[in-house]
Scaffold this motif. Sequence first.
Motif, PDB file in Angstrom:
ATOM      1  N   ASP A 220      26.427  43.254  28.700  1.00  0.00           N
ATOM      2  CA  ASP A 220      26.499  43.157  27.237  1.00  0.00           C
ATOM      3  C   ASP A 220      27.777  43.829  26.748  1.00  0.00           C
TER       4      ASP A 220
ATOM      5  N   ALA B  54      29.867  38.070  17.358  1.00  0.00           N
ATOM      6  CA  ALA B  54      28.936  39.205  17.412  1.00  0.00           C
ATOM      7  C   ALA B  54      29.070  40.103  16.196  1.00  0.00           C
TER       8      ALA B  54
ATOM      9  N   ASN C 172      32.714  35.093  26.356  1.00  0.00           N
ATOM     10  CA  ASN C 172      31.778  34.723  25.296  1.00  0.00           C
ATOM     11  C   ASN C 172      31.212  33.315  25.484  1.00  0.00           C
TER      12      ASN C 172
ATOM     13  N   SER D  37      33.806  38.867  19.082  1.00  0.00           N
ATOM     14  CA  SER D  37      33.272  39.029  20.441  1.00  0.00           C
ATOM     15  C   SER D  37      34.021  40.112  21.211  1.00  0.00           C
TER      16      SER D  37
ATOM     17  N   ASN E 238      29.054  43.727  23.937  1.00  0.00           N
ATOM     18  CA  ASN E 238      29.001  44.135  22.535  1.00  0.00           C
ATOM     19  C   ASN E 238      28.103  45.349  22.338  1.00  0.00           C
ATOM     20  N   ASP E 239      27.700  45.966  23.443  1.00  0.00           N
ATOM     21  CA  ASP E 239      26.933  47.212  23.425  1.00  0.00           C
ATOM     22  C   ASP E 239      27.924  48.347  23.684  1.00  0.00           C
TER      23      ASP E 239
ATOM     24  N   HIS F  60      30.334  40.096  29.365  1.00  0.00           N
ATOM     25  CA  HIS F  60      29.590  39.013  28.725  1.00  0.00           C
ATOM     26  C   HIS F  60      29.333  39.385  27.266  1.00  0.00           C
ATOM     27  N   THR F  61      29.904  38.601  26.373  1.00  0.00           N
ATOM     28  CA  THR F  61      29.852  38.893  24.944  1.00  0.00           C
ATOM     29  C   THR F  61      29.272  37.705  24.183  1.00  0.00           C
ATOM     30  N   VAL F  62      29.164  37.865  22.866  1.00  0.00           N
ATOM     31  CA  VAL F  62      28.665  36.802  21.996  1.00  0.00           C
ATOM     32  C   VAL F  62      29.746  36.450  20.986  1.00  0.00           C
TER      33      VAL F  62
END
Length: 283
Positions: free
Chosen positions: A216, A248, A183, A42, A218-219, A243-245
């Motif tokens: 985002d 990812a 995340n 993430s 993770n962009d 804000h992440t995942v």
Amino acid sequence: MGFLSEENSEIRCLERVANHIRQVVLDMVYNAKSGHIGGDFSEMELLIALYFKFLRFSSSDTDAPDRDRFVLSKGHCVEPLYAILAEKGCFPERELAGYGSTGSPFIGHPNRKIPGIEMNTGSLGHGLSLGCGMALAARMDHRPYHTYVLLGDGELNEGSVWEAAMFAAHNRLDKLMAIVDCNGLQISGPTEKVLSPGNLPIRWKAIGWHVVELADGNDMRAVCGVYEKALAGSGKPTVILAHTVKGAGCPSIEGKVEWHHRVPSQPEYERMKAELEEGALLL
């Protein structure tokens, strides 16, 4: 058009580095049978963009007085940092094979015995205080460097984070940047359910910080754009709420709390490896 082409090329290069580092980290965790791969992935774009585009840092002189400082406050997610420092030339990548083994300096949290690591971290909630000290020292010593601190959103449960945040705002430490890896998951479950942090933008603003939100994290293009914006200066310490995942980059583990701290089985490892290799082909 020439500038846009050059920019696109740079972003694509950073994305390829991120994919490569994910593969290195996956191998590290799988071979050591230990690690926090969900949070490692993430935070990946946040670290790659910082180290390969914005951070004033040289592997040939990791103690240069005017180098930028980086503190990984969420120290349990150290594997990407080790892999990045190897990629930057601080030490041979082959040394990462010792990660997690007896006698190796590559332990499960940042270790100052390793070139490029500024500070040991482990117990959550301490990194921002360390960053405040570094930022204040820069002012007192008339040094130009910036200090960056990466935290987890679950880490914001720690009261010491908010003491440090108040200190930074009170002293207007405008060359201090906190980056929060939001995340949404921590070891016990969703962050909102474990202990809700409330409205984070309002909370940080109320203390006196300049707040930048990143939809985002993770962009890679968005991450670089937000760093550019944040470094423009505001006269205040800056926090990026990214804000992440969790997980990812590997669809099979994305957004799953069990991957906060888990070692892949062989079939899981092979599936994740294939996902990352497929992702590399698209870059």
